[in-house]
Design an enzyme around this catalytic site. Structure first.
Site, PDB file in Angstrom:
ATOM      1  N   SER A 153      24.627   8.041  25.543  1.00  0.00           N
ATOM      2  CA  SER A 153      23.713   9.189  25.699  1.00  0.00           C
ATOM      3  C   SER A 153      24.050   9.879  27.010  1.00  0.00           C
ATOM      4  O   SER A 153      24.653   9.261  27.907  1.00  0.00           O
ATOM      5  CB  SER A 153      22.274   8.662  25.741  1.00  0.00           C
ATOM      6  OG  SER A 153      21.394   9.616  26.296  1.00  0.00           O
ATOM      7  N   TYR A 167      15.903   3.051  28.974  1.00  0.00           N
ATOM      8  CA  TYR A 167      16.829   3.720  28.050  1.00  0.00           C
ATOM      9  C   TYR A 167      18.118   4.130  28.781  1.00  0.00           C
ATOM     10  O   TYR A 167      19.232   3.844  28.306  1.00  0.00           O
ATOM     11  CB  TYR A 167      16.149   4.946  27.436  1.00  0.00           C
ATOM     12  CG  TYR A 167      16.962   5.614  26.355  1.00  0.00           C
ATOM     13  CD1 TYR A 167      17.027   5.080  25.076  1.00  0.00           C
ATOM     14  CD2 TYR A 167      17.678   6.783  26.618  1.00  0.00           C
ATOM     15  CE1 TYR A 167      17.770   5.689  24.075  1.00  0.00           C
ATOM     16  CE2 TYR A 167      18.420   7.399  25.626  1.00  0.00           C
ATOM     17  CZ  TYR A 167      18.468   6.858  24.366  1.00  0.00           C
ATOM     18  OH  TYR A 167      19.209   7.460  23.372  1.00  0.00           O
TER      19      TYR A 167
HETATM   20  N1  LIG Z   1      17.847  11.359  19.085  1.00  0.00           N
HETATM   21  C1  LIG Z   1      18.408  11.664  20.229  1.00  0.00           C
HETATM   22  O1  LIG Z   1      18.078  12.644  20.893  1.00  0.00           O
HETATM   23  C2  LIG Z   1      19.526  10.817  20.777  1.00  0.00           C
HETATM   24  C3  LIG Z   1      20.262  11.291  21.883  1.00  0.00           C
HETATM   25  C4  LIG Z   1      21.285  10.492  22.388  1.00  0.00           C
HETATM   26  C5  LIG Z   1      21.562   9.278  21.816  1.00  0.00           C
HETATM   27  N2  LIG Z   1      20.821   8.858  20.739  1.00  0.00           N
HETATM   28  C6  LIG Z   1      21.126   7.557  20.171  1.00  0.00           C
HETATM   29  O2  LIG Z   1      21.488   7.712  18.822  1.00  0.00           O
HETATM   30  C7  LIG Z   1      21.122   6.534  18.097  1.00  0.00           C
HETATM   31  C8  LIG Z   1      20.315   6.926  16.856  1.00  0.00           C
HETATM   32  O3  LIG Z   1      19.183   7.640  17.246  1.00  0.00           O
HETATM   33  P1  LIG Z   1      18.232   8.381  16.190  1.00  0.00           P
HETATM   34  O4  LIG Z   1      17.705   9.580  16.870  1.00  0.00           O
HETATM   35  O5  LIG Z   1      18.906   8.515  14.875  1.00  0.00           O
HETATM   36  O6  LIG Z   1      17.043   7.339  16.102  1.00  0.00           O
HETATM   37  P2  LIG Z   1      16.275   6.757  14.825  1.00  0.00           P
HETATM   38  O7  LIG Z   1      15.068   6.083  15.383  1.00  0.00           O
HETATM   39  O8  LIG Z   1      16.110   7.803  13.774  1.00  0.00           O
HETATM   40  O9  LIG Z   1      17.325   5.675  14.279  1.00  0.00           O
HETATM   41  C9  LIG Z   1      17.584   4.470  14.934  1.00  0.00           C
HETATM   42  C10 LIG Z   1      17.771   3.411  13.869  1.00  0.00           C
HETATM   43  O10 LIG Z   1      18.054   2.169  14.511  1.00  0.00           O
HETATM   44  C11 LIG Z   1      17.379   1.175  13.772  1.00  0.00           C
HETATM   45  N3  LIG Z   1      17.167  -0.033  14.558  1.00  0.00           N
HETATM   46  C12 LIG Z   1      16.368  -0.206  15.627  1.00  0.00           C
HETATM   47  N4  LIG Z   1      16.393  -1.481  16.018  1.00  0.00           N
HETATM   48  C13 LIG Z   1      17.235  -2.140  15.181  1.00  0.00           C
HETATM   49  C14 LIG Z   1      17.664  -3.481  15.073  1.00  0.00           C
HETATM   50  N5  LIG Z   1      17.251  -4.442  15.909  1.00  0.00           N
HETATM   51  N6  LIG Z   1      18.553  -3.796  14.084  1.00  0.00           N
HETATM   52  C15 LIG Z   1      18.994  -2.854  13.226  1.00  0.00           C
HETATM   53  N7  LIG Z   1      18.606  -1.562  13.276  1.00  0.00           N
HETATM   54  C16 LIG Z   1      17.728  -1.215  14.244  1.00  0.00           C
HETATM   55  C17 LIG Z   1      16.048   1.835  13.387  1.00  0.00           C
HETATM   56  O11 LIG Z   1      15.427   1.154  12.323  1.00  0.00           O
HETATM   57  C18 LIG Z   1      16.516   3.224  13.007  1.00  0.00           C
HETATM   58  O12 LIG Z   1      16.863   3.285  11.644  1.00  0.00           O
HETATM   59  C19 LIG Z   1      20.354   5.644  19.072  1.00  0.00           C
HETATM   60  O13 LIG Z   1      21.244   4.683  19.606  1.00  0.00           O
HETATM   61  C20 LIG Z   1      19.944   6.614  20.157  1.00  0.00           C
HETATM   62  O14 LIG Z   1      19.760   5.988  21.384  1.00  0.00           O
HETATM   63  C21 LIG Z   1      19.822   9.598  20.196  1.00  0.00           C
END
Ligand SMILES: NC(=O)c1ccc[n+]([C@@H]2O[C@H](COP(=O)([O-])OP(=O)(O)OC[C@H]3O[C@@H](n4cnc5c(N)ncnc54)[C@H](O)[C@@H]3O)[C@@H](O)[C@H]2O)c1
Length: 262
Positions: A153, A167
């Protein structure tokens, strides 16, 4: 390694015949990444904590004419990740690509951050990235090739006043883990890189989206003036999964509209 022919160079972004594993495959970005990899030719194994939540991603991949397999597994549980990798190899014969999308966010002022919440973020984001990399890294080592894409991120790059003690720290660790694995595994022909996006409007960032003041603070920091879109993440992930990035390893690619540029 030899020089590519023109035909090979023309097809260097193709993922035809490749097998990808995507963790967090039920999430907003996981579903986008799985579908994007399939659009470029890959069969996809999607994993998440429950099978039911993965069905929509499976359907999207299959509608594109590619094979999809949903496997339940918690990324913090090594035995479950090992069982998932075995099931994936039994079904598809190999794993060419791993994208570690699973992750969580919890925000509190640092001085009030519950240690339990801090540890949970570190466990899922850091250990939950390391375990799939370790397990599938072994499959790739055996095969003699592989592409691993972690998800970091912009919070790995700089601090933020919005409560990111856990985070940001976790994503900084993911960035360094990426460089560490890249240096250890180059000899096995495994590329390890990270996609490090700025904010997307997904359930993970719902609380920012709903807070107009906070939302403005975020957008003001992005020179291109908008949040990231799923296609921004897909383009970089496809590139890092393909032969086009064969000489790229240990890199953290900021997909951030210029956020970390100045
Ligand atoms: N949304 C943003 O703005 C953003 C920005 C930068 C990075 N990210 C990163 O992108 C990735 C996805 O984010 P997102 O926005 O799609 O979030 P999201 O919450 O929609 O998806 C995350 C997924 O991870 C799964 N998860 C959580 N804990 C778990 C575990 N122990 N085992 C298996 N699965 C697990 C959740 O069930 C969910 O399906 C994350 O790593 C997040 O940190 C997101």
């Amino acid at each position: 390694m030899k020089e590519m022919s023109n035909q090979e160079m023309k097809n260097m972004f193709s993922l035809e015949g490749k097998v990808a594993v995507v963790t967090g495959g039920a999430g907003s970005l996981g579903e986008g990444v799985a579908t994007g990899l399939a659009l470029h030719g890959a069969d996809v194994v999607v994993t998440g904590r429950t099978i039911e939540t993965l069905q929509s991603t499976v359907k999207k991949v299959e509608e594109l004419g590619k094979r999809a397999l949903a496997i339940a597994c918690d990324v913090t549980n090594e035995d479950q990740v090992k069982a998932m990798a075995k099931q994936a190899v039994d079904a598809f014969g190999k794993i060419d690509i791993l994208v570690t999308v699973a992750g969580i966010a919890k925000r509190f002022p640092a001085e009030e951050f519950p240690v339990e919440a801090f540890e949970q973020v570190m466990d899922i984001n850091v250990t939950g990235t390391f375990i799939p990399c370790k397990v599938i890294g072994n499959v790739m080592k055996e095969q003699g090739h592989g592409k691993i894409i972690t998800v970091s991120s912009v919070r790995a790059f700089a601090g933020h006043p919005g409560g990111y003690a856990a985070y940001g720290t976790s994503k900084g660790a993911v960035a360094l883990l990426t460089k560490q694995l890249a240096t250890e595994w180059a000899k096995y022909n495994i590329n390890v890189n990270s996609v490090a996006p700025t904010i997307f409007w997904t359930p993970l960032t719902q609380e920012v989206l709903e807070d107009e003041k906070l939302k403005k603070i975020f957008l003001d920091r992005i020179p291109m003036g908008r949040a990231a879109l799923v296609q921004d993440m897909v383009g970089t992930t496809v590139y890092l999964s393909s032969a086009a990035s064969d000489f790229i390893t240990g890199q953290i690619i900021y997909v951030d509209g210029g956020c970390t540029a100045g």
